[in-house]
Design an enzyme around this catalytic site. Structure first.
Site, short mmCIF file in Angstrom:
data_model
loop_
_atom_site.label_atom_id
_atom_site.label_comp_id
_atom_site.label_asym_id
_atom_site.label_seq_id
_atom_site.Cartn_x
_atom_site.Cartn_y
_atom_site.Cartn_z
N ARG A 1 -107.08 12.57 -49.45
CA ARG A 1 -106.72 13.76 -48.68
C ARG A 1 -105.33 13.64 -48.09
O ARG A 1 -104.78 12.54 -47.95
CB ARG A 1 -107.73 14.02 -47.56
N ASP B 1 -107.35 13.86 -33.56
CA ASP B 1 -108.80 13.73 -33.87
C ASP B 1 -109.55 12.98 -32.77
O ASP B 1 -110.57 13.47 -32.28
CB ASP B 1 -109.04 13.10 -35.25
N SER C 1 -105.93 8.06 -47.74
CA SER C 1 -107.35 7.81 -47.55
C SER C 1 -108.10 7.42 -48.82
O SER C 1 -109.15 7.99 -49.15
CB SER C 1 -108.02 9.00 -46.87
N SER C 2 -107.59 6.42 -49.49
CA SER C 2 -108.35 5.84 -50.60
C SER C 2 -109.65 5.25 -50.08
O SER C 2 -110.64 5.17 -50.80
CB SER C 2 -107.52 4.77 -51.31
N ASP D 1 -111.02 12.05 -42.49
CA ASP D 1 -110.87 11.60 -43.87
C ASP D 1 -112.14 11.83 -44.68
O ASP D 1 -112.11 12.36 -45.78
CB ASP D 1 -110.52 10.11 -43.90
P1 ADP Z 1 -105.92 4.27 -47.16
O1 ADP Z 1 -107.30 4.72 -46.82
O2 ADP Z 1 -104.87 5.06 -46.45
O3 ADP Z 1 -105.64 4.23 -48.63
P2 ADP Z 1 -106.89 1.88 -45.96
O4 ADP Z 1 -106.22 0.63 -45.51
O5 ADP Z 1 -107.70 2.65 -44.99
O6 ADP Z 1 -105.75 2.79 -46.62
O7 ADP Z 1 -107.86 1.57 -47.16
C1 ADP Z 1 -107.41 0.77 -48.24
C2 ADP Z 1 -108.49 -0.25 -48.58
O8 ADP Z 1 -109.63 0.43 -49.16
C3 ADP Z 1 -108.06 -1.23 -49.63
O9 ADP Z 1 -107.40 -2.34 -49.05
C4 ADP Z 1 -109.38 -1.61 -50.26
O10 ADP Z 1 -110.06 -2.57 -49.47
C5 ADP Z 1 -110.18 -0.35 -50.19
N1 ADP Z 1 -110.10 0.43 -51.44
C6 ADP Z 1 -109.78 1.75 -51.53
N2 ADP Z 1 -109.80 2.16 -52.80
C7 ADP Z 1 -110.14 1.11 -53.56
C8 ADP Z 1 -110.33 0.90 -54.97
N3 ADP Z 1 -110.16 1.88 -55.85
N4 ADP Z 1 -110.70 -0.33 -55.37
C9 ADP Z 1 -110.87 -1.33 -54.50
N5 ADP Z 1 -110.69 -1.20 -53.17
C10 ADP Z 1 -110.33 -0.01 -52.69
MG MG Z 2 -108.22 4.63 -44.89
#
Ligand code: ADP
Ligand code: MG
Length: 402
Positions: free
Chosen positions: A37, A46, A135-136, A181
């Site tokens: 997002r 928030d 927000s992965s 998120d």
């Molecule tokens: P954001 O949410 O902004 O991308 P965050 O630090 O909150 O950053 O989340 C990133 C963490 O989420 C990564 O360090 C990992 O632990 C986990 N993560 C997210 N996507 C994946 C993925 N596709 N494969 C493995 N780990 C993931």
């Molecule tokens: Mg995150």
């Protein structure tokens, strides 16, 4: 390339299926996807009970699974190569460093609801940039939760699913995030922004379908390392200001009341609170302007948000400021309505509102000028407001049929 191919989701889905077959030597049975997002406006509001205005982006995390042996969960990320293995017969607990705690937390949430999790081989693939403020982490949680709905037959209301995922992030990943998120990833709707009232958790889908206007995301290439400690400090100041003003949350403070209390507040606390109060006003105003298609006005509110985050809340950095200033320099004549840092700050991304016909030219200028000024490469792309999480069909993809 600035414009993502129309079917990034189909591409990621297909890649995940292939990776699953290669890794586990079997055909997967379930698949689900959830998007990252971007927040258009409403930053650091928030946890003050205020408003945010995110949208799901058309970049997805895909989770695919097949039945596993016994009650073991075997998990692999095609993105990081990270693996984890644990038992689903017992209550799932948080693992140590390097364990897939986002996934474990979501599974534990399902167990708490009484769902029985069977043994699973599970593979994650994603085209959401990881650790960029898009927000992965929520995409991963919501994708796994949606997959588990299919696996266990335990369907959740999307709001409950988002809250389950938020809890996983709090308790298993140790990140005290708000609700934005996971709500955006679970409840995103194509062609719509989500206006979210973080106090009541009420949600309104705001149409944003003008083809002449595009949302551009630019990653500064700076990791958000300072963020955690600084975030806690700002949260503390906000609580202090709310106490001083006699409100439970800054959401309930007005600018008049805050100005009246100025002499009683340390300058820093006053400015932190002023950001929150004015940002809430900008966010609700931005919704009105979007509904009227008044993009110049929306853009001004975005610039205002950035200035407030930079000067009052002090969460910007030279790189984010540079990206925003390059956009401002182009101006409306150059196709840019507005720009601001998005996410927690101290790195990560900016979000800009750009005339669709100028998208390629703006992206080019942004990358070139940013490199000249900062010496870093910016990753720039556009996204339409995308659909939220979904279970994916499992029939073989056309190109794979014999
Ligand atoms: P954001 O949410 O902004 O991308 P965050 O630090 O909150 O950053 O989340 C990133 C963490 O989420 C990564 O360090 C990992 O632990 C986990 N993560 C997210 N996507 C994946 C993925 N596709 N494969 C493995 N780990 C993931
Ligand atoms: Mg995150």
């Amino acid at each position: 390339m600035l414009r993502p191919p129309a079917s990034t989701l189909a591409g990621t889905h297909e890649r995940a299926l292939r990776a699953f077959r290669a890794r586990f030597g079997a055909e997967p049975r379930w698949a689900a996807a959830a998007p990252g997002r971007v927040n258009i406006i409403g930053e650091h509001t928030d946890y003050n009970g205020g408003f945010v205005l995110p949208m799901a982006i058309d970049r997805y995390t895909v989770a695919v699974a097949g039945p596993g042996t016994e009650r073991r969960i075997r998990l692999v990320s095609a993105n990081t190569g990270g693996e984890d293995e644990f038992d689903a017969a017992a209550p799932i607990i948080r693992g140590g460093q390097g364990r897939a705690n986002y996934v474990r937390g979501v599974m534990a949430g399902f167990q708490r609801l009484g769902a029985e999790i069977p043994g699973l081989d599970l593979l994650i693939d994603s085209d959401v940039p990881i650790g960029s403020g898009l927000s992965s982490s929520a995409a991963l949680e919501v994708a796994v939760a949606t997959l588990l709905e299919a696996v266990t037959g335990h369907a959740l209301d999307p709001v409950d699913k988002a809250l389950l995922c938020q809890r996983a992030e709090h308790e298993f990943a140790g990140v005290p995030c708000g609700i934005m998120d996971q709500f955006a990833s679970a409840l995103g709707r194509e062609g719509h922004l989500l206006l979210l009232d973080c106090r009541s958790q009420q949600l309104e889908h705001v149409p944003m379908i003008d083809p002449a206007v595009s949302v551009m995301i630019a990653h500064s290439g700076v990791r958000r390392e300072l963020a955690a400690g600084e975030f806690a400090l700002r949260r503390g100041r906000c609580e202090e200001a709310a106490d001083a003003l006699g409100v439970e949350l800054l959401r309930d403070a007005t600018l008049e009341r805050l100005e009246a209390a100025k002499a009683r507040l340390p300058d820093e606390t006053f400015r932190r609170a002023r950001h929150v109060v004015t940002e809430d006003a900008r966010t609700t105003e931005a919704v009105r302007m979007i509904q009227q298609g008044r993009w110049s006005a929306v853009g001004e509110l975005m610039y205002g948000s950035h200035a407030s985050l930079r000067d009052d809340f002090e969460v910007s950095c030279p790189e984010l400021d540079a990206l925003v200033e390059i956009c401002r320099g182009l101006g409306e004549a150059g196709g840019v309505y507005g720009s601001r840092l998005t996410g927690g700050g101290f790195g990560g991304c900016t979000v800009s509102l750009v005339a669709t016909e100028a998208v390629d030219a703006v992206g080019k200028t942004l990358r070139r000028t940013y490199r000249e000024q900062i010496g870093l490469g910016a990753v720039v792309f556009v996204s339409r407001p995308a659909a939220g999480a979904a279970i994916l069909p499992m029939e073989r993809l056309p190109m794979e049929q014999p």
